[in-house]
Design a protein around this motif. Structure first.
Motif, PDB file in Angstrom:
ATOM      1  N   GLY A 101     -24.616 105.146  25.340  1.00 49.72           N
ATOM      2  CA  GLY A 101     -24.232 103.898  24.691  1.00 49.72           C
ATOM      3  C   GLY A 101     -23.962 104.119  23.218  1.00 49.72           C
ATOM      4  O   GLY A 101     -24.529 105.020  22.583  1.00 49.72           O
ATOM      5  N   ALA A 102     -23.085 103.305  22.652  1.00 47.97           N
ATOM      6  CA  ALA A 102     -22.656 103.484  21.263  1.00 47.97           C
ATOM      7  C   ALA A 102     -23.501 102.700  20.268  1.00 47.97           C
ATOM      8  O   ALA A 102     -23.274 102.804  19.067  1.00 47.97           O
ATOM      9  CB  ALA A 102     -21.187 103.060  21.130  1.00 47.97           C
ATOM     10  N   GLN A 103     -24.466 101.928  20.742  1.00 50.75           N
ATOM     11  CA  GLN A 103     -25.265 101.103  19.848  1.00 50.75           C
ATOM     12  C   GLN A 103     -26.273 101.960  19.065  1.00 50.75           C
ATOM     13  O   GLN A 103     -26.480 103.133  19.375  1.00 50.75           O
ATOM     14  CB  GLN A 103     -25.998 100.004  20.624  1.00 50.75           C
ATOM     15  N   PRO A 104     -26.916 101.382  18.046  1.00 51.28           N
ATOM     16  CA  PRO A 104     -27.932 102.122  17.297  1.00 51.28           C
ATOM     17  C   PRO A 104     -29.030 102.641  18.217  1.00 51.28           C
ATOM     18  O   PRO A 104     -29.294 102.076  19.287  1.00 51.28           O
ATOM     19  CB  PRO A 104     -28.482 101.078  16.319  1.00 51.28           C
ATOM     20  N   ARG A 105     -29.673 103.712  17.781  1.00 47.45           N
ATOM     21  CA  ARG A 105     -30.636 104.407  18.639  1.00 47.45           C
ATOM     22  C   ARG A 105     -31.730 103.483  19.161  1.00 47.45           C
ATOM     23  O   ARG A 105     -32.128 103.573  20.318  1.00 47.45           O
ATOM     24  CB  ARG A 105     -31.260 105.575  17.850  1.00 47.45           C
ATOM     25  N   GLN A 130     -17.085  99.532  30.210  1.00 53.71           N
ATOM     26  CA  GLN A 130     -15.839  99.331  29.464  1.00 53.71           C
ATOM     27  C   GLN A 130     -16.087  98.970  28.002  1.00 53.71           C
ATOM     28  O   GLN A 130     -15.187  99.094  27.169  1.00 53.71           O
ATOM     29  CB  GLN A 130     -14.964  98.264  30.136  1.00 53.71           C
ATOM     30  N   ARG A 131     -17.319  98.570  27.666  1.00 50.80           N
ATOM     31  CA  ARG A 131     -17.643  98.238  26.271  1.00 50.80           C
ATOM     32  C   ARG A 131     -18.387  99.382  25.561  1.00 50.80           C
ATOM     33  O   ARG A 131     -18.766  99.244  24.398  1.00 50.80           O
ATOM     34  CB  ARG A 131     -18.471  96.950  26.223  1.00 50.80           C
ATOM     35  N   ASP A 132     -18.630 100.452  26.284  1.00 50.51           N
ATOM     36  CA  ASP A 132     -19.324 101.622  25.734  1.00 50.51           C
ATOM     37  C   ASP A 132     -20.726 101.269  25.250  1.00 50.51           C
ATOM     38  O   ASP A 132     -21.208 101.792  24.247  1.00 50.51           O
ATOM     39  CB  ASP A 132     -18.509 102.272  24.601  1.00 50.51           C
ATOM     40  N   TRP A 133     -21.405 100.396  25.999  1.00 48.85           N
ATOM     41  CA  TRP A 133     -22.762 100.001  25.654  1.00 48.85           C
ATOM     42  C   TRP A 133     -23.798 100.736  26.499  1.00 48.85           C
ATOM     43  O   TRP A 133     -24.998 100.476  26.343  1.00 48.85           O
ATOM     44  CB  TRP A 133     -22.952  98.494  25.814  1.00 48.85           C
ATOM     45  N   GLN A 168     -26.704  93.082  21.519  1.00 51.03           N
ATOM     46  CA  GLN A 168     -25.583  92.614  22.340  1.00 51.03           C
ATOM     47  C   GLN A 168     -25.171  91.201  21.953  1.00 51.03           C
ATOM     48  O   GLN A 168     -23.975  90.874  21.949  1.00 51.03           O
ATOM     49  CB  GLN A 168     -25.950  92.698  23.822  1.00 51.03           C
ATOM     50  N   CYS A 169     -26.135  90.354  21.641  1.00 52.53           N
ATOM     51  CA  CYS A 169     -25.792  88.991  21.205  1.00 52.53           C
ATOM     52  C   CYS A 169     -24.910  89.027  19.965  1.00 52.53           C
ATOM     53  O   CYS A 169     -23.940  88.259  19.851  1.00 52.53           O
ATOM     54  CB  CYS A 169     -27.064  88.197  20.921  1.00 52.53           C
ATOM     55  N   ALA A 170     -25.228  89.914  19.028  1.00 57.09           N
ATOM     56  CA  ALA A 170     -24.425  90.027  17.807  1.00 57.09           C
ATOM     57  C   ALA A 170     -23.008  90.499  18.119  1.00 57.09           C
ATOM     58  O   ALA A 170     -22.028  90.001  17.540  1.00 57.09           O
ATOM     59  CB  ALA A 170     -25.102  90.996  16.832  1.00 57.09           C
ATOM     60  N   GLN A 171     -22.895  91.442  19.063  1.00 57.02           N
ATOM     61  CA  GLN A 171     -21.568  91.940  19.441  1.00 57.02           C
ATOM     62  C   GLN A 171     -20.761  90.864  20.164  1.00 57.02           C
ATOM     63  O   GLN A 171     -19.554  90.715  19.952  1.00 57.02           O
ATOM     64  CB  GLN A 171     -21.704  93.179  20.338  1.00 57.02           C
ATOM     65  N   ILE A 172     -21.425  90.098  21.017  1.00 60.05           N
ATOM     66  CA  ILE A 172     -20.750  89.029  21.749  1.00 60.05           C
ATOM     67  C   ILE A 172     -20.246  87.957  20.791  1.00 60.05           C
ATOM     68  O   ILE A 172     -19.155  87.399  20.965  1.00 60.05           O
ATOM     69  CB  ILE A 172     -21.708  88.436  22.811  1.00 60.05           C
ATOM     70  N   GLN A 173     -21.040  87.676  19.758  1.00 64.99           N
ATOM     71  CA  GLN A 173     -20.614  86.702  18.751  1.00 64.99           C
ATOM     72  C   GLN A 173     -19.368  87.193  18.026  1.00 64.99           C
ATOM     73  O   GLN A 173     -18.440  86.410  17.753  1.00 64.99           O
ATOM     74  CB  GLN A 173     -21.748  86.457  17.756  1.00 64.99           C
ATOM     75  N   LYS A 174     -19.304  88.491  17.733  1.00 62.52           N
ATOM     76  CA  LYS A 174     -18.128  89.062  17.085  1.00 62.52           C
ATOM     77  C   LYS A 174     -16.899  88.944  17.984  1.00 62.52           C
ATOM     78  O   LYS A 174     -15.775  88.773  17.508  1.00 62.52           O
ATOM     79  CB  LYS A 174     -18.372  90.522  16.738  1.00 62.52           C
ATOM     80  N   LEU A 175     -17.125  89.052  19.293  1.00 56.37           N
ATOM     81  CA  LEU A 175     -16.032  88.945  20.258  1.00 56.37           C
ATOM     82  C   LEU A 175     -15.641  87.495  20.520  1.00 56.37           C
ATOM     83  O   LEU A 175     -14.665  87.231  21.235  1.00 56.37           O
ATOM     84  CB  LEU A 175     -16.436  89.611  21.582  1.00 56.37           C
TER      85      LEU A 175
END
Length: 333
Positions: A101-105, A130-133, A168-175
């Protein structure tokens, strides 16, 4: 608690009902189309000092396809795991892939897939989130007349305060999506399954679903919010006509996760209902011979299913040969 790797060999409990019988494992079936799938949420235990113990258990399983979740491996730990499996199995052949996954460790859980011979020669391609999470990753096995995808899943933790959920919530908000992390996970999995089906590829999903499939596996009645979460996952499965292999084998409620004052069956292998009678041979969990808890430092039991995919993969010039898998009596949970 028994340390990871102690008490090996571990044993399979396939079932006390139906025709899921007990017998010793005889090794990989190199002559037919039977596949034993092993799935285990490591719960981050091998991210510490328990890597070799978890690998001992995996090697004892002698399964054909290994699907791991929540490894939390750093690059050197992933390399060490692949090296150990390769030392044991590479003489026959081995295919592996890890998706951290590409998120912080601190938000990563990660999924891993290994495919043993002879199936490593039939890997068509890999499948990734598909989101590289790193929520899921998998592999497609190609046969003479069809293909089967095996997907390792780590669904978002059911907690608003969990690090992976917060990120993930923060990423979803960005999307700018009006969805929860669980809604989005189900949506992305549904898209994946339908895309595979459009290609004529059967999909089997295994891993830590972070929900409950059989309420009988729970120690307590779920709270209203938890019940709503369970119902949404059930609707997702029903819409795709998927079911937990334990239910398809008509097993009693099977606990696959325990924590203080908590139990459920979040670790599951799910597949299309329509194929179960033709393809699903056995299903069960792995435990130590005497412990009333999982065989490693994870709070999750490894789950297993044995399939025969002659009707899907085709014979490809081979002759089917019956195989057995590691089985035995499992202590109650």
């Amino acid at each position: 608690m028994m340390a990871a790797g102690e008490g090996i060999p571990a044993i399979w409990e396939w079932s006390a009902t139906g025709d899921d019988m007990r017998a010793p494992h005889t090794g990989a079936d190199t002559s037919g189309n039977r596949i034993v799938v092993y799935s285990h949420c490591l719960d981050g235990s091998s991210g510490g000092s328990h890597l070799n113990g978890d690998l001992d258990i995996i090697l004892t399983s002698n399964a054909d396809i290994i699907l791991l979740q929540d490894t939390r491996w750093l690059p050197h730990q992933a390399a060490s795991a692949v090296s150990r499996l390769s030392q044991e199995w590479s003489s026959q052949g081995l295919w592996t892939k890890y998706w951290p996954g590409a998120q912080p460790r601190n938000c990563r859980h990660g999924v891993f897939v290994a495919v043993r011979a002879p199936w490593h020669n039939r890997v068509l391609r890999d499948i990734q989130d598909q989101r590289d999470w790193g929520r899921f990753g998998g592999v497609i096995i190609q046969g003479a007349s069809g293909s089967v995808a095996f997907v390792s899943l780590y669904a978002p933790t059911f907690s608003d305060h969990a690090a992976d959920v917060t990120w993930q919530c923060a990423q979803i908000q960005k999307l700018k999506l009006n969805m929860t992390p669980w809604d989005l996970c189900r949506h992305d999995l549904r898209v994946l399954v339908l895309q595979l089906q459009a290609e004529g590829i059967v999909c089997v999903i295994a891993g830590d679903t972070n929900t409950t499939w059989d309420l009988g596996a729970r120690l307590h009645e779920p709270a209203p919010a938890t019940m709503k979460h369970i119902e949404l996952w059930r609707k997702w499965a029903d819409d795709l006509q998927f079911e937990n292999v334990m239910r398809l084998r008509q097993h009693d409620p099977t606990v696959t996760f325990t924590r203080t004052n908590t139990s459920n069956d979040m670790d599951a292998i799910i597949m299309p209902k329509s194929l179960s009678s033709a393809c699903l041979q056995r299903a069960g969990v792995l435990s130590s011979p005497s412990a009333h808890r999982p065989p490693s430092d994870s709070e999750h039991w490894p789950v297993v299913a044995e399939f025969t995919f002659e009707a899907i993969l085709g014979m490809d010039g081979e002759t089917l040969k019956s195989r057995t898998a590691v089985m035995g009596h499992r202590s109650p949970v």
